[in-house]
Design an enzyme around this catalytic site. Sequence first.
Site, short mmCIF file in Angstrom:
data_model
loop_
_atom_site.label_atom_id
_atom_site.label_comp_id
_atom_site.label_asym_id
_atom_site.label_seq_id
_atom_site.Cartn_x
_atom_site.Cartn_y
_atom_site.Cartn_z
N LYS A 54 26.06 21.44 -26.62
CA LYS A 54 25.84 21.78 -25.21
C LYS A 54 24.35 21.70 -24.87
O LYS A 54 23.97 21.17 -23.83
CB LYS A 54 26.37 23.19 -24.93
CG LYS A 54 27.89 23.23 -24.80
CD LYS A 54 28.46 24.64 -24.82
CE LYS A 54 29.99 24.57 -24.87
NZ LYS A 54 30.61 25.88 -25.13
N GLN A 98 29.12 32.07 -25.51
CA GLN A 98 30.06 31.35 -26.38
C GLN A 98 31.09 32.32 -26.96
O GLN A 98 30.72 33.34 -27.56
CB GLN A 98 29.27 30.65 -27.50
CG GLN A 98 30.11 29.78 -28.41
CD GLN A 98 30.70 28.56 -27.70
OE1 GLN A 98 30.03 27.87 -26.94
NE2 GLN A 98 31.98 28.31 -27.94
N ASP A 121 31.34 28.85 -16.73
CA ASP A 121 32.62 28.76 -17.46
C ASP A 121 33.80 29.11 -16.55
O ASP A 121 34.95 28.85 -16.89
CB ASP A 121 32.61 29.74 -18.64
CG ASP A 121 32.48 29.04 -19.98
OD1 ASP A 121 32.72 27.82 -20.03
OD2 ASP A 121 32.15 29.72 -20.97
#
Length: 296
Positions: A54, A98, A121
């Site tokens: 990422k 994460q 997200d």
Amino acid sequence: MTAEIIDGKAFAAGLRERVGAAVPAFHKASGRAPGLAVVLVGEDPASQVYVRSKGKATLAAGMQSFEHKLPASVSQDDLIAVVEALNADDMVDGILVQLPLPPQIDEKAVIATIDPMKDVDGFHVVNAGKLAVGEEALVPCTPLGCLMLLKDKLGSLSGLNAVVIGRSNIVGKPMAQLLLQESCTVTVAHSRTKDLPDVVRRADIVVAAVGRPEMVKGDWIKPGATVIDVGINRVPAAEDGKTRLVGDVDYASAAEAASAITPVPGGVGPMTIAVLLRNTLVAAHRRVGLAPPAGL
Ligand code: NDP
């Protein structure tokens, strides 16, 4: 019929290019590049790989990447304090924590702390709620990537029967909401669904997000259907004792019935990071009161 392969890798590369191409105009208008902060807790090897890729993709798109690595023993309060600092940091447009998090930490409490405007997200209840009522939201990356592939392949999805297998908050439920917004007739199947093969046989669009290797068989697929395989499962390879990646769909048999299908790897997987960059660019624009570029 042998299905056309939906090349998610190529589509994702194109999306990343379009995002990167839009960064200079944002920079010119706002005086800075969009910024994505990724918080990694602990040493989980798969999470470390995801976070590294990422970060690389963020920099390659011309954006700023901020990485925060915390020990697996971090307390919930300390993790929340990091998220609060990122909420307050004007250089940060997107925050991604994460998952999974260690057991002493309540994932929901951490996600609830993220500023919904920076929730790239799309897991915050404010964004889930906005998606459900059809308001402008940040949408979870994997299902939005699946929708992009479907629209690219099929054009209008209006009136099609769609079956989503899986009802998780990160894939199945937002996928169903997105398909409903496109005027599909949506069925959401899960572990208690009766006669799943029969339910799947009615679908023009099948999205499999189950986490069970090669569960969906070719004789479940209506001839000509479009199949999106979200699954990423590592299984032992018969030949050499190593492992290989397979999806939730039995690719070989499903490709005989479907008109188009995503492979694993190279289908949905590459879309997730590309959409993350897209969401970061969109969040950056909204935060400074600019309209996000069209066509993303
Ligand atoms: P979850 O484990 O959170 O959810 C799985 C869902 O599948 C649940 O709703 C469960 O039902 C349902 N299910 C389990 N067994 C069956 C069964 N036998 N029949 C019907 N439904 C069943 O998984 P995720 O949604 O997080 O992920 C799904 C898959 O997608 C995984 O393989 C994961 O690795 C992959 N994934 C891939 C991503 C990518 O970037 N390509 C990103 C995210 C996930 P119930 O609710 O009843 O338990």
